[in-house]
Design an enzyme around this catalytic site. Structure first.
Site, PDB file in Angstrom:
ATOM      1  N   HIS A  29       0.902  -1.140   0.021  1.00 47.32           N
ATOM      2  CA  HIS A  29      -0.012  -0.052  -0.141  1.00 47.32           C
ATOM      3  C   HIS A  29       0.878   1.247   0.096  1.00 47.32           C
ATOM      4  CE1 HIS A  29      -2.365  -3.282   1.709  1.00 47.32           C
ATOM      5  NE2 HIS A  29      -3.414  -2.511   1.357  1.00 47.32           N
ATOM      6  N   HIS A 260      -4.230   3.359  -3.405  1.00 50.67           N
ATOM      7  CA  HIS A 260      -4.403   2.892  -1.924  1.00 50.67           C
ATOM      8  C   HIS A 260      -3.349   1.354  -1.552  1.00 50.67           C
ATOM      9  CE1 HIS A 260      -6.238   1.247   1.717  1.00 50.67           C
ATOM     10  NE2 HIS A 260      -6.241  -0.214   0.915  1.00 50.67           N
ATOM     11  N   GLU A 409     -16.663  -3.560  25.425  1.00 51.40           N
ATOM     12  CA  GLU A 409     -15.999  -4.820  25.317  1.00 51.40           C
ATOM     13  C   GLU A 409     -14.981  -4.827  24.311  1.00 51.40           C
ATOM     14  OE1 GLU A 409     -19.208  -5.138  25.436  1.00 51.40           O
ATOM     15  OE2 GLU A 409     -19.844  -6.278  26.952  1.00 51.40           O
ATOM     16  N   HIS A 471     -27.487 -14.810  26.348  1.00 53.06           N
ATOM     17  CA  HIS A 471     -26.536 -14.495  27.405  1.00 53.06           C
ATOM     18  C   HIS A 471     -25.572 -15.990  27.808  1.00 53.06           C
ATOM     19  CE1 HIS A 471     -28.082 -10.740  27.571  1.00 53.06           C
ATOM     20  NE2 HIS A 471     -27.504 -10.295  28.699  1.00 53.06           N
TER      21      HIS A 471
HETATM   22  C1  LIG Z   1     -11.251  -4.475  10.228  1.00 53.88           C
HETATM   23  C2  LIG Z   1     -10.582  -4.356   8.774  1.00 53.88           C
HETATM   24  N1  LIG Z   1     -11.637  -4.483   7.767  1.00 53.88           N
HETATM   25  C3  LIG Z   1     -11.087  -4.114   6.601  1.00 53.88           C
HETATM   26  C4  LIG Z   1      -9.943  -4.045   6.222  1.00 53.88           C
HETATM   27  C5  LIG Z   1      -9.385  -3.989   4.848  1.00 53.88           C
HETATM   28  N2  LIG Z   1      -8.910  -2.691   4.395  1.00 53.88           N
HETATM   29  C6  LIG Z   1      -7.624  -2.366   4.510  1.00 53.88           C
HETATM   30  S1  LIG Z   1      -7.554  -0.873   4.363  1.00 53.88           S
HETATM   31  C7  LIG Z   1      -8.809  -0.688   3.964  1.00 53.88           C
HETATM   32  C8  LIG Z   1      -9.365   0.895   3.552  1.00 53.88           C
HETATM   33  C9  LIG Z   1      -9.087   1.847   4.543  1.00 53.88           C
HETATM   34  O1  LIG Z   1      -9.355   3.157   3.920  1.00 53.88           O
HETATM   35  P1  LIG Z   1      -8.306   4.293   4.651  1.00 53.88           P
HETATM   36  O2  LIG Z   1      -8.226   3.994   6.074  1.00 53.88           O
HETATM   37  O3  LIG Z   1      -8.792   5.525   4.145  1.00 53.88           O
HETATM   38  O4  LIG Z   1      -6.984   4.187   4.101  1.00 53.88           O
HETATM   39  P2  LIG Z   1      -6.303   4.786   2.883  1.00 53.88           P
HETATM   40  O5  LIG Z   1      -7.074   4.423   1.708  1.00 53.88           O
HETATM   41  O6  LIG Z   1      -6.066   6.175   3.089  1.00 53.88           O
HETATM   42  O7  LIG Z   1      -4.873   4.025   2.897  1.00 53.88           O
HETATM   43  C10 LIG Z   1      -9.530  -1.793   4.091  1.00 53.88           C
HETATM   44  C11 LIG Z   1     -10.970  -1.637   4.054  1.00 53.88           C
HETATM   45  C12 LIG Z   1      -8.929  -3.913   7.379  1.00 53.88           C
HETATM   46  N3  LIG Z   1      -7.627  -3.821   7.378  1.00 53.88           N
HETATM   47  N4  LIG Z   1      -9.621  -4.161   8.592  1.00 53.88           N
END
Ligand SMILES: Cc1ncc(C[n+]2csc(CCOP(=O)(O)OP(=O)(O)O)c2C)c(N)n1
Length: 660
Positions: A29, A260, A409, A471
């Site tokens: 990334h 990204h 939690e 629960h």
């Molecule tokens: C809990 C979770 N859900 C989904 C992902 C997959 N994922 C990685 S980066 C991303 C998008 C994040 O966007 P942003 O925070 O704006 O990052 P940027 O595009 O600026 O690098 C997703 C959905 C993850 N790493 N963790």
């Protein structure tokens, strides 16, 4: 003072290392490191208190990259600032098997990686835990020894995840004013523009939970610096919304979701080199830039040395306590206190719920371990996690040892990870076992990182009773046992509960969960044993010569197993009972021990008020299982046990049927 030109070249070093490493790995990334490079450069070159040559210095500032997919940002920073365990070769090995530079930053791979991130949102909550730890230790040891900031960088994704809200609401409530959260506000996620799925006014959101908020141009060096300086004097945690361009510098792709999570490609990288006026080859940092970065890495040496002199001048007892606490070692009187307590229990074995037994054990433990930091997700009277030594922590007074996490939690479990990672404290929580589902992602990360957090999970079966199936855990023991490197304890009485606590506390590099009952149980350990019998995970509780039947049980069902064995023995069927407080520890024992405990009785029965999954390890495919095969129900616990057929009679009948 770093000039604008110098700053740009330092930030560009991050950009090129990141895009080149992603390109070489053909995976990763580049967008975030390129977009957040200016923010990171200002923080690391001017403000972050850290010493790459002494990376574990207890009073260093903590930096958490919550948006873990942007891992090349942190790897670049560690190399550039001079961490000895992050070489240019390590950057070239980005995302390769066995390298330190894994796809997402992994705690333990290299110093300077303060926590494992990747599951979005976790890092924010980890940082909240670190800030809690700092404030707590400052109250205990004084600002001379603990006085640092916790900085965290997140993206849109982290802020969308629900866990972020649990964490920031608590941070605002507790007025964690040394916590600073940078938001890489680039308006882009994987699918495209943030507007596809979100229209939150983040500034208003943070203000609503009592944060100090500042919005800046995330490429304006001076504005970022001014925001950090304002944050450092705030009486509340600070949210710095940094407007950035994802993939900054890539002329054709910046600002789009194309940067990204994919390599830029040779052509775009060449265009970026031109646009940013960067002539150096891949993985080569011009001398002037590297020397500026290395200077940033030595910036805090004198501050660290002053801190070391203060520690050296600290009163002997306080100094050795501080050092012990950060080494994670238990005090020498700990095991003796547990032993004395076990003797007391043997004098009059109590018939109590294991949640109450846990409270009694904690009363002893918290008396000798000042490092325990207890808490509960608003279930203190049910979880029995607060002992006489534990005053509540409040926004204005951190001298207490108990955190009221509220009904949060997930945030609690992730913040506990941050507390453990920070060092100096052993966090334990309280929650209903059913809601371990809400904590699961963070428990999994604790196991992955190998850190000592302890989850007190009460109300561990249909023994919950009237609250009903929403629960009543059924699949949770199996689901938690499935997490590698997590110890799940399910003690059967007060003695086992004390032993399981002792084991969990000794585990410096593994998290533990204690599954505890709501309902009272008859004691099964009636005599004093110096050894911790739970240490081997399973042991013969009642023996029988030439046993025809072996009954394996955990927790509340051990009592039923013992009574069933008594009945079978009275009928002339030699029956032994094995208590199984911790499957994982048992599976680590040598073959001969496991074989002797499993034994060779022709009939094997397991009893646990939960699903069968995992018990075949003890009873084989042809053993019989007395437990749950469906969700539970609402009703008095005794009626439920009868209704679902988890009774002494059912165990006896199962054995007799097999023998027939
Ligand atoms: C809990 C979770 N859900 C989904 C992902 C997959 N994922 C990685 S980066 C991303 C998008 C994040 O966007 P942003 O925070 O704006 O990052 P940027 O595009 O600026 O690098 C997703 C959905 C993850 N790493 N963790």
């Amino acid at each position: 003072m770093i000039s604008r030109e110098q700053h740009d070249r330092m930030a560009n070093a991050i950009r090129f290392l990141s895009m080149d490493a992603v390109e070489k790995a053909n995976s990763g990334h580049p967008g975030l490191p390129m977009g957040a490079a200016d923010v990171a450069t200002v923080l690391f070159s001017k403000y972050l208190k850290f010493d790459p040559k002494n990376p574990l210095w207890p009073d260093r500032d903590r930096f958490v990259l919550s948006a873990g997919h942007g891992s090349m940002l942190i790897y670049s920073l560690l190399y550039l600032t001079g961490y000895e365990d992050m070489s240019i070769e390590d950057l070239k090995q980005f995302r390769q098997l066995g390298s330190k530079t894994a796809g997402h930053p992994e705690y333990g791979h290299a110093t300077g990686i303060e926590t494992t991130t990747g599951p979005l949102g976790q890092g924010i909550a980890n940082a909240v835990g670190m800030a809690i730890a700092e404030r707590k230790l400052a109250a205990e040891f004084g600002a001379d020894l603990q006085n640092h900031h916790t900085y965290v960088l997140c993206g849109d994704g982290c802020l969308m995840e629900g866990i972020s809200h649990e964490a920031i609401a608590l941070a605002g409530h507790l007025k964690l004013n040394k916590l600073v959260l940078f938001w890489d506000n680039n308006n882009i996620t994987i699918d495209g523009a943030v507007s596809l799925s979100d229209s939150t006014d983040q500034i208003a959101r943070f203000q609503a939970v009592h944060w100090n908020t500042i919005a800046v141009d995330g490429h304006d060096q001076a504005a970022i610096a001014a925001a950090i300086e304002a944050a450092q004097t705030s009486d509340r945690p600070t949210f710095i919304a940094c407007k950035t361009v994802i993939g900054f510098g890539a002329p054709n792709k910046q600002g789009t979701h194309k940067v990204h999570g994919s390599p830029l490609g040779a052509e775009e990288i060449a265009a970026t080199r031109k646009a940013l006026n960067w002539e150096a080859e891949a993985f080569t940092i011009p001398d002037d830039v590297l020397s500026d970065w290395r200077a940033a890495g030595t910036r805090s040496v004198s501050i660290r040395e002053e801190w070391e002199s203060r520690l050296a001048e600290t009163d002997g007892d306080k100094k050795s306590e501080f050092n012990r606490r950060f080494a994670g070692a238990l005090p020498s009187n700990f095991d003796g206190a547990i032993d004395t307590y076990k003797k007391k229990l043997a004098d009059a074995p109590p018939a109590i719920a294991t949640r109450k037994a846990s409270e009694d054990a904690l009363e002893v433990i918290n008396g000798v371990l000042p490092e325990t930091l207890g808490g509960s997700a608003d279930l203190t009277p049910s979880n029995n996690t607060k002992t006489s030594q534990m005053k509540s922590i409040t926004p204005t007074d951190f001298s207490g040892r108990y955190v009221h996490w509220g009904i949060r939690e997930h945030g609690m479990a992730a913040a506990m990870n941050g507390i453990a990672l920070h060092g100096g404290l052993i966090p334990y929580s309280g929650g209903f076992m059913i809601f371990s589902d809400y904590c699961r992602p963070s428990i999994r990360l604790a196991a992955l990182m190998g850190i000592r957090v302890i989850h007190v999970l009460t109300h561990d079966s249909i023994g919950v009773g009237e609250d009903g199936p929403t629960h009543e855990p059924v699949e949770h023991m199996a689901a938690l046992r499935a997490i590698p490197n997590l110890l799940m304890f399910r003690p059967a009485d007060a003695v086992e509960t004390a032993e399981c606590w002792q084991l969990a506390l000794h585990e410096q590099h593994r998290p533990s969960g204690l599954a505890l009952t709501r309902q009272n149980l008859a004691p099964s350990r009636l005599t004093y044993e110096a050894d911790n019998l739970c240490a081997k995970g399973a042991y013969e509780l009642r023996s029988a010569d030439n046993a025809k039947v072996s009954i394996f049980a955990s927790g509340s069902e051990v009592e039923l197993a013992v009574k069933a064995a008594e009945q079978l023995n009275a009928k002339g069927v030699a029956t032994r009972v094995v208590s199984v407080p911790c499957v994982e520890l048992f599976q680590e024992q040598p073959d001969d021990y496991r074989a002797s405990v499993i034994g060779n009785a022709p009939v094997k029965i397991a009893a646990e008020a939960a699903v069968r999954q995992g018990w075949d390890y003890f009873i084989g495919n042809d053993g019989d299982f007395v437990g749950m095969h469906s969700f539970g129900a609402s009703g008095p616990a005794k009626d439920l046990y009868k209704h679902f057929g988890i009774t002494v009679d059912a165990i006896v009948a199962a054995a007799e049927k097999k023998l027939a």
